[in-house]
Design a protein around this motif. Structure first.
Motif, PDB file in Angstrom:
ATOM      1  N   MET A   1       0.835  -1.174   0.000  1.00 37.01           N
ATOM      2  CA  MET A   1       0.000   0.000   0.000  1.00 37.01           C
ATOM      3  C   MET A   1       0.889   1.250   0.000  1.00 37.01           C
ATOM      4  O   MET A   1       1.876   1.318   0.697  1.00 37.01           O
ATOM      5  N   THR A   2       0.486   2.211  -0.806  1.00 35.82           N
ATOM      6  CA  THR A   2       1.175   3.490  -0.887  1.00 35.82           C
ATOM      7  C   THR A   2       0.270   4.545  -0.263  1.00 35.82           C
ATOM      8  O   THR A   2      -0.935   4.559  -0.534  1.00 35.82           O
ATOM      9  N   THR A   3       0.828   5.426   0.593  1.00 38.56           N
ATOM     10  CA  THR A   3       0.014   6.453   1.231  1.00 38.56           C
ATOM     11  C   THR A   3       0.708   7.808   1.204  1.00 38.56           C
ATOM     12  O   THR A   3       1.935   7.883   1.105  1.00 38.56           O
ATOM     13  N   GLN A   4      -0.103   8.862   1.302  1.00 38.06           N
ATOM     14  CA  GLN A   4       0.406  10.226   1.393  1.00 38.06           C
ATOM     15  C   GLN A   4      -0.686  11.098   1.999  1.00 38.06           C
ATOM     16  O   GLN A   4      -1.876  10.892   1.731  1.00 38.06           O
ATOM     17  N   ILE A   5      -0.286  12.089   2.816  1.00 34.75           N
ATOM     18  CA  ILE A   5      -1.240  13.012   3.425  1.00 34.75           C
ATOM     19  C   ILE A   5      -0.933  14.421   2.952  1.00 34.75           C
ATOM     20  O   ILE A   5       0.209  14.867   2.991  1.00 34.75           O
ATOM     21  N   THR A   6      -1.967  15.126   2.470  1.00 36.80           N
ATOM     22  CA  THR A   6      -1.869  16.527   2.064  1.00 36.80           C
ATOM     23  C   THR A   6      -2.994  17.284   2.754  1.00 36.80           C
ATOM     24  O   THR A   6      -4.167  16.954   2.554  1.00 36.80           O
ATOM     25  N   ILE A   9      -5.767  15.304   4.301  1.00 31.46           N
ATOM     26  CA  ILE A   9      -6.456  14.314   3.465  1.00 31.46           C
ATOM     27  C   ILE A   9      -5.458  13.197   3.149  1.00 31.46           C
ATOM     28  O   ILE A   9      -4.438  13.436   2.503  1.00 31.46           O
ATOM     29  N   LYS A  10      -5.772  11.999   3.618  1.00 31.42           N
ATOM     30  CA  LYS A  10      -4.885  10.843   3.431  1.00 31.42           C
ATOM     31  C   LYS A  10      -5.335  10.034   2.229  1.00 31.42           C
ATOM     32  O   LYS A  10      -6.497   9.641   2.132  1.00 31.42           O
ATOM     33  N   ILE A  11      -4.398   9.796   1.320  1.00 32.73           N
ATOM     34  CA  ILE A  11      -4.646   8.976   0.128  1.00 32.73           C
ATOM     35  C   ILE A  11      -3.909   7.649   0.307  1.00 32.73           C
ATOM     36  O   ILE A  11      -2.700   7.637   0.560  1.00 32.73           O
ATOM     37  N   SER A  12      -4.625   6.542   0.175  1.00 26.68           N
ATOM     38  CA  SER A  12      -4.031   5.202   0.242  1.00 26.68           C
ATOM     39  C   SER A  12      -4.370   4.467  -1.046  1.00 26.68           C
ATOM     40  O   SER A  12      -5.521   4.497  -1.494  1.00 26.68           O
ATOM     41  N   ALA A  30      -3.617  -5.384 -18.042  1.00 27.23           N
ATOM     42  CA  ALA A  30      -4.638  -4.679 -17.266  1.00 27.23           C
ATOM     43  C   ALA A  30      -4.255  -4.665 -15.788  1.00 27.23           C
ATOM     44  O   ALA A  30      -3.922  -5.700 -15.207  1.00 27.23           O
ATOM     45  N   PHE A  31      -4.287  -3.471 -15.220  1.00 29.94           N
ATOM     46  CA  PHE A  31      -3.981  -3.285 -13.806  1.00 29.94           C
ATOM     47  C   PHE A  31      -5.171  -2.603 -13.136  1.00 29.94           C
ATOM     48  O   PHE A  31      -5.836  -1.756 -13.733  1.00 29.94           O
ATOM     49  N   GLY A  32      -5.421  -2.980 -11.911  1.00 28.28           N
ATOM     50  CA  GLY A  32      -6.471  -2.354 -11.130  1.00 28.28           C
ATOM     51  C   GLY A  32      -5.860  -1.584  -9.978  1.00 28.28           C
ATOM     52  O   GLY A  32      -4.748  -1.878  -9.536  1.00 28.28           O
ATOM     53  N   TYR A  33      -6.592  -0.603  -9.502  1.00 25.61           N
ATOM     54  CA  TYR A  33      -6.161   0.112  -8.303  1.00 25.61           C
ATOM     55  C   TYR A  33      -7.381   0.528  -7.502  1.00 25.61           C
ATOM     56  O   TYR A  33      -8.442   0.799  -8.045  1.00 25.61           O
ATOM     57  N   THR A  34      -7.205   0.509  -6.192  1.00 21.36           N
ATOM     58  CA  THR A  34      -8.240   0.943  -5.272  1.00 21.36           C
ATOM     59  C   THR A  34      -7.670   2.074  -4.438  1.00 21.36           C
ATOM     60  O   THR A  34      -6.585   1.942  -3.863  1.00 21.36           O
ATOM     61  N   ILE A  35      -8.392   3.194  -4.413  1.00 21.24           N
ATOM     62  CA  ILE A  35      -7.943   4.371  -3.684  1.00 21.24           C
ATOM     63  C   ILE A  35      -8.929   4.691  -2.574  1.00 21.24           C
ATOM     64  O   ILE A  35     -10.145   4.713  -2.804  1.00 21.24           O
ATOM     65  N   THR A  36      -8.394   4.922  -1.389  1.00 19.53           N
ATOM     66  CA  THR A  36      -9.190   5.394  -0.261  1.00 19.53           C
ATOM     67  C   THR A  36      -8.753   6.813   0.064  1.00 19.53           C
ATOM     68  O   THR A  36      -7.560   7.081   0.238  1.00 19.53           O
ATOM     69  N   ILE A  37      -9.725   7.720   0.104  1.00 28.63           N
ATOM     70  CA  ILE A  37      -9.499   9.128   0.428  1.00 28.63           C
ATOM     71  C   ILE A  37     -10.094   9.338   1.814  1.00 28.63           C
ATOM     72  O   ILE A  37     -11.314   9.266   1.986  1.00 28.63           O
ATOM     73  N   PHE A 112      -8.011  23.528  -3.037  1.00 29.85           N
ATOM     74  CA  PHE A 112      -6.644  23.043  -2.817  1.00 29.85           C
ATOM     75  C   PHE A 112      -6.442  21.720  -3.541  1.00 29.85           C
ATOM     76  O   PHE A 112      -7.395  21.079  -3.963  1.00 29.85           O
ATOM     77  N   ARG A 113      -5.166  21.340  -3.662  1.00 30.01           N
ATOM     78  CA  ARG A 113      -4.797  20.073  -4.293  1.00 30.01           C
ATOM     79  C   ARG A 113      -4.397  19.059  -3.234  1.00 30.01           C
ATOM     80  O   ARG A 113      -3.722  19.385  -2.271  1.00 30.01           O
ATOM     81  N   VAL A 114      -4.798  17.831  -3.482  1.00 23.52           N
ATOM     82  CA  VAL A 114      -4.372  16.702  -2.663  1.00 23.52           C
ATOM     83  C   VAL A 114      -3.563  15.793  -3.584  1.00 23.52           C
ATOM     84  O   VAL A 114      -4.073  15.322  -4.606  1.00 23.52           O
ATOM     85  N   TYR A 115      -2.309  15.575  -3.232  1.00 18.38           N
ATOM     86  CA  TYR A 115      -1.421  14.819  -4.099  1.00 18.38           C
ATOM     87  C   TYR A 115      -1.589  13.312  -3.915  1.00 18.38           C
ATOM     88  O   TYR A 115      -1.718  12.828  -2.793  1.00 18.38           O
ATOM     89  N   ILE A 116      -1.618  12.624  -5.041  1.00 17.84           N
ATOM     90  CA  ILE A 116      -1.719  11.168  -5.068  1.00 17.84           C
ATOM     91  C   ILE A 116      -0.297  10.652  -5.272  1.00 17.84           C
ATOM     92  O   ILE A 116       0.347  10.989  -6.274  1.00 17.84           O
ATOM     93  N   PRO A 117       0.213   9.854  -4.336  1.00 20.57           N
ATOM     94  CA  PRO A 117       1.593   9.397  -4.464  1.00 20.57           C
ATOM     95  C   PRO A 117       1.769   8.486  -5.686  1.00 20.57           C
ATOM     96  O   PRO A 117       0.818   7.856  -6.150  1.00 20.57           O
ATOM     97  N   THR A 118       2.984   8.423  -6.186  1.00 17.73           N
ATOM     98  CA  THR A 118       3.290   7.520  -7.299  1.00 17.73           C
ATOM     99  C   THR A 118       3.052   6.083  -6.853  1.00 17.73           C
ATOM    100  O   THR A 118       3.532   5.653  -5.811  1.00 17.73           O
ATOM    101  N   PHE A 119       2.258   5.356  -7.646  1.00 17.97           N
ATOM    102  CA  PHE A 119       2.089   3.937  -7.386  1.00 17.97           C
ATOM    103  C   PHE A 119       2.449   3.174  -8.657  1.00 17.97           C
ATOM    104  O   PHE A 119       2.212   3.634  -9.762  1.00 17.97           O
TER     105      PHE A 119
END
Length: 128
Positions: A1-6, A9-12, A30-37, A112-119
């Protein structure tokens, strides 16, 4: 899991490999991703739009901008979260995504912007 807080707001992000298929005489991965904000701030916020940078090791950088996420512009109350799943097609076995969400804080009406970390995306059969 990759996470970042801006700004509270925490992005996982969790990723998965979904399989291969042929399209237009090419193999696609094909790749899937699930994001929790998760809203860890004291104010309600709304996600209004998104910006993605998609890296495919065999292609040029692809930029995507759009309204909301999967057709929604979720309002996230303090202490609550919004989770969604989506996917990405690549022509190579290795790639990555990063970007940001544009948000509005309902407490002070600031945008404002909330950054999504590189995954990263990688097929299980890819060697390092």
């Amino acid at each position: 899991m990759t996470t970042q807080i801006t700004k509270g707001i925490k992005i996982s992000v969790n990723t998965s490999f979904e399989g291969t298929f042929f399209k237009n005489y090419k193999t696609h991965y094909a790749f899937g991703y699930t994001i929790t904000i998760e809203n860890q701030s004291k104010d309600a916020v709304q996600l209004t739009s998104r910006h993605w940078q998609i890296y495919d090791s065999l292609n040029e950088l692809e930029i995507l901008d759009g309204e909301g996420v999967i057709g929604k512009k979720p309002v996230i109350q303090p202490g609550e979260s919004h989770t969604y799943s989506s996917g990405c097609l690549l022509t190579s076995t290795i790639g990555a995504m990063k970007g940001h969400y544009n948000m509005v804080n309902f407490g002070n009406n600031d945008k404002f912007r909330v950054y999504i970390p590189t995954f990263k995306f990688s097929t299980p059969f890819t060697l390092n």
